[in-house]
Design a protein around this motif. Structure first.
Motif, PDB file in Angstrom:
ATOM      1  N   HIS A   1     -11.378   3.601  -3.838  1.00 28.32           N
ATOM      2  CA  HIS A   1     -10.314   2.606  -3.665  1.00 28.32           C
ATOM      3  C   HIS A   1     -10.187   2.183  -2.210  1.00 28.32           C
ATOM      4  CE1 HIS A   1      -7.396   5.391  -1.835  1.00 28.32           C
ATOM      5  NE2 HIS A   1      -7.937   6.305  -2.645  1.00 28.32           N
ATOM      6  N   ARG A   2      -9.499   1.090  -1.980  1.00 29.35           N
ATOM      7  CA  ARG A   2      -9.388   0.495  -0.640  1.00 29.35           C
ATOM      8  C   ARG A   2      -8.148   0.927   0.114  1.00 29.35           C
ATOM      9  NH1 ARG A   2     -13.782  -0.553   1.238  1.00 29.35           N
ATOM     10  NH2 ARG A   2     -12.891  -2.062   2.625  1.00 29.35           N
ATOM     11  N   GLY A   3      -7.439   1.933  -0.387  1.00 30.36           N
ATOM     12  CA  GLY A   3      -6.279   2.463   0.307  1.00 30.36           C
ATOM     13  C   GLY A   3      -5.017   2.364  -0.535  1.00 30.36           C
ATOM     14  N   LEU A   4      -4.146   3.342  -0.358  1.00 29.98           N
ATOM     15  CA  LEU A   4      -2.906   3.418  -1.114  1.00 29.98           C
ATOM     16  C   LEU A   4      -1.778   3.807  -0.174  1.00 29.98           C
ATOM     17  CD1 LEU A   4      -1.426   3.489  -3.866  1.00 29.98           C
ATOM     18  CD2 LEU A   4      -2.168   5.869  -4.080  1.00 29.98           C
ATOM     19  N   VAL A   5      -0.705   3.031  -0.191  1.00 28.81           N
ATOM     20  CA  VAL A   5       0.477   3.311   0.615  1.00 28.81           C
ATOM     21  C   VAL A   5       1.631   3.574  -0.341  1.00 28.81           C
ATOM     22  CG1 VAL A   5       2.043   2.467   2.397  1.00 28.81           C
ATOM     23  CG2 VAL A   5      -0.358   1.762   2.411  1.00 28.81           C
ATOM     24  N   LEU A   6       2.260   4.735  -0.182  1.00 27.11           N
ATOM     25  CA  LEU A   6       3.356   5.150  -1.049  1.00 27.11           C
ATOM     26  C   LEU A   6       4.672   5.148  -0.290  1.00 27.11           C
ATOM     27  CD1 LEU A   6       1.551   8.299  -2.465  1.00 27.11           C
ATOM     28  CD2 LEU A   6       1.866   6.119  -3.659  1.00 27.11           C
ATOM     29  N   ALA A   7       5.754   4.900  -1.014  1.00 26.02           N
ATOM     30  CA  ALA A   7       7.100   4.982  -0.438  1.00 26.02           C
ATOM     31  C   ALA A   7       8.063   5.414  -1.528  1.00 26.02           C
ATOM     32  CB  ALA A   7       7.527   3.638   0.145  1.00 26.02           C
ATOM     33  N   ALA A   8       9.080   6.177  -1.143  1.00 23.73           N
ATOM     34  CA  ALA A   8      10.154   6.549  -2.070  1.00 23.73           C
ATOM     35  C   ALA A   8      11.158   5.398  -2.077  1.00 23.73           C
ATOM     36  CB  ALA A   8      10.813   7.844  -1.622  1.00 23.73           C
TER      37      ALA A   8
ATOM     38  N   THR B   1       2.974   0.871  -3.190  1.00 22.73           N
ATOM     39  CA  THR B   1       3.743   1.127  -4.404  1.00 22.73           C
ATOM     40  C   THR B   1       4.831   2.163  -4.173  1.00 22.73           C
ATOM     41  OG1 THR B   1       3.594   1.724  -6.752  1.00 22.73           O
ATOM     42  CG2 THR B   1       2.138   2.901  -5.239  1.00 22.73           C
ATOM     43  N   PHE B   2       5.861   2.065  -4.996  1.00 20.28           N
ATOM     44  CA  PHE B   2       6.888   3.102  -5.052  1.00 20.28           C
ATOM     45  C   PHE B   2       6.519   4.152  -6.111  1.00 20.28           C
ATOM     46  CE2 PHE B   2       9.687   1.251  -2.144  1.00 20.28           C
ATOM     47  CZ  PHE B   2       9.881  -0.089  -2.416  1.00 20.28           C
ATOM     48  N   ASN B   3       5.472   3.935  -6.863  1.00 21.93           N
ATOM     49  CA  ASN B   3       5.075   4.828  -7.942  1.00 21.93           C
ATOM     50  C   ASN B   3       4.235   5.983  -7.381  1.00 21.93           C
ATOM     51  OD1 ASN B   3       3.957   6.143 -10.130  1.00 21.93           O
ATOM     52  ND2 ASN B   3       3.512   4.276 -11.277  1.00 21.93           N
TER      53      ASN B   3
END
Length: 90
Positions: free
Chosen positions: A48-55, A32-34
């Protein structure tokens, strides 16, 4: 499997919560970008199964695809449960 959950228009924290819980229930990681709502949810639901963030403003489409490809190539599903990571690591 990465479950994309990102929109360019406004949405509520409740929408983010629904997406996060749905992905968790399905055993999926989220990209997510959020970067505002999802890290809070990841703390509230540490299973949770993992979270990937990006600007969002920091990436061209080709850079985004290359980074996601590198991330998926260099990691395994077992690496992700409970993790919150930034895509710029790749």
């Amino acid at each position: 499997m990465i479950a994309p959950w990102s929109r360019t228009w406004s949405y509520s924290a409740q929408d983010a919560s629904i997406g996060h819980l749905g992905a968790t229930a399905q055993g999926r990681s989220l990209f997510t970008f959020n970067a505002h709502d999802f890290p809070v949810l990841a703390q509230q639901y540490p299973q949770h199964r993992g979270l990937v963030l990006a600007a969002q403003q920091s990436w061209s489409l080709s850079q985004l695809i290359a980074a996601l490809d590198a991330m998926l190539t260099e990691t395994e599903a077992a690496d992700w449960p409970g993790q919150v990571r930034w895509l710029n690591q790749w």
